[in-house]
Design an enzyme around this catalytic site. Structure first.
Site, short mmCIF file in Angstrom:
data_model
loop_
_atom_site.label_atom_id
_atom_site.label_comp_id
_atom_site.label_asym_id
_atom_site.label_seq_id
_atom_site.Cartn_x
_atom_site.Cartn_y
_atom_site.Cartn_z
N ASP A 24 0.83 -1.22 0.00
CA ASP A 24 0.00 0.00 0.00
C ASP A 24 0.86 1.27 0.00
OD1 ASP A 24 -2.33 1.42 -0.01
OD2 ASP A 24 -2.70 1.22 2.14
N HIS A 41 2.39 3.59 -9.15
CA HIS A 41 2.20 2.15 -9.39
C HIS A 41 3.38 1.58 -10.20
CE1 HIS A 41 -1.60 2.40 -7.52
NE2 HIS A 41 -2.18 3.11 -8.47
N LEU A 135 11.16 -20.65 -5.34
CA LEU A 135 10.16 -19.80 -4.68
C LEU A 135 8.81 -19.89 -5.41
CD1 LEU A 135 9.54 -17.21 -2.78
CD2 LEU A 135 10.14 -15.88 -4.78
C1 FPP Z 1 -1.89 0.35 -3.36
O1 FPP Z 1 -1.50 1.68 -3.42
C2 FPP Z 1 -1.49 -0.34 -4.53
C3 FPP Z 1 -2.30 -0.83 -5.49
C4 FPP Z 1 -3.77 -0.78 -5.49
C5 FPP Z 1 -1.73 -1.48 -6.65
C6 FPP Z 1 -0.56 -2.31 -6.27
C7 FPP Z 1 0.19 -2.70 -7.41
C8 FPP Z 1 1.54 -2.69 -7.48
C9 FPP Z 1 2.46 -2.28 -6.46
C10 FPP Z 1 2.14 -3.21 -8.64
C11 FPP Z 1 2.47 -4.64 -8.43
C12 FPP Z 1 2.93 -5.11 -9.64
C13 FPP Z 1 2.88 -6.36 -10.03
C14 FPP Z 1 3.48 -6.65 -11.31
C15 FPP Z 1 2.29 -7.46 -9.25
P1 FPP Z 1 -2.62 2.77 -3.38
O2 FPP Z 1 -2.93 3.19 -4.76
O3 FPP Z 1 -3.79 2.26 -2.60
O4 FPP Z 1 -1.87 3.90 -2.61
P2 FPP Z 1 -2.51 4.97 -1.64
O5 FPP Z 1 -3.02 4.21 -0.44
O6 FPP Z 1 -1.34 5.84 -1.32
O7 FPP Z 1 -3.58 5.68 -2.39
#
Ligand code: FPP
Length: 237
Positions: A24, A41, A135
């Protein structure tokens, strides 16, 4: 001034078999830099690749990351499209490297939400890597814990199973035959589980970090694993 001692992988005495991560904070990471959320992201995806590599080197058996929840479909359409495009490109591009590292891939989630082409590409990536023995990397994509349990119950009814024990439910989850998570990490400062691995985490140790996901580097991961080693697990006994 002396800072906190940096933990090295050689300091780790107890290794969790299964680490699960709620990644997050990508959006806030980008907003603080006056960048679009999708830029967060993208950097978050780069950190995902580094984290897989770190877990592989440490010898962790299973890593599950929460990439996209069933609730995330309700976000702004442009952001959903951006996240999925980035994630999809990362997963597909990453397959040859996963193969080289002997990493197995499992996608956990309801793929019926995806268009035919994306779904087929994700399934093909899993197939290519299914005989690997290193893994196990699980990517929770279009995943919701309650929905997963509901689907397991529906499968039992459909199969006509009337004597239901806990194993029967575990065997029908996306995570069938994987060890339950020992350590669940959530980055980004919030202290909730957001429908992630509800059944499987019954006895997991939780670790909450204020660090936003793009900044959660290997040394922070090692801190979480080291703290896990200091916890006394009793499994309710
Ligand atoms: C949360 O941050 C993150 C997500 C909803 C998307 C997570 C995806 C990735 C980290 C990419 C992973 C990649 C792969 C290839 C698996 P948020 O948008 O909720 O952040 P915020 O809480 O600051 O708004």
């Amino acid at each position: 001034m002396f800072g906190k001692k940096k933990i090295k992988s050689t300091d780790i005495k107890v290794l969790p078999r299964h680490v699960a991560i709620i990644m997050d904070g990508n959006g806030r990471w980008a907003t603080r830099r006056a960048m679009p959320r999708t830029a967060g992201h993208k950097v978050g995806s780069e950190n995902f690749v580094k984290t897989v590599d770190a877990c592989d080197r440490l010898g962790i058996e299973c890593l599950t990351v929460y990439a996209f929840s069933t609730e995330n479909w309700q976000r702004d359409a442009e952001e959903v499209e951006g996240i999925l495009k980035i994630m999809h490109a990362y997963i597909i591009k990453y397959v040859p490297e996963l193969m080289k590292k002997n990493i197995r891939l499992r996608i956990l989630g309801d793929l019926s939400y995806f268009d035919e082409k994306s779904r087929a590409a994700l399934i093909e990536s899993q197939h290519k890597l299914e005989n690997n023995t290193g893994l196990t990397l699980c990517i929770a994509l279009s995943y919701g814990g309650r929905n997963e349990i509901k689907q397991a119950v529906e499968a039992l009814i459909k199969e006509g199973v009337t004597e239901i024990d806990e194993q029967a439910i575990s065997d029908r989850l996306y995570t069938a035959h994987l060890p339950d998570p020992d350590l669940v990490i959530r980055t980004g400062g919030e202290k909730r589980i957001s429908n992630f691995l509800l059944w499987q985490s019954a006895y997991a140790e939780y670790y909450f970090s204020d660090t936003l996901w793009p900044d959660f580097d290997e040394s922070k991961l090692l801190e979480a694993i080291e703290e896990f080693g200091r916890r006394k697990r009793r499994f309710g006994k």
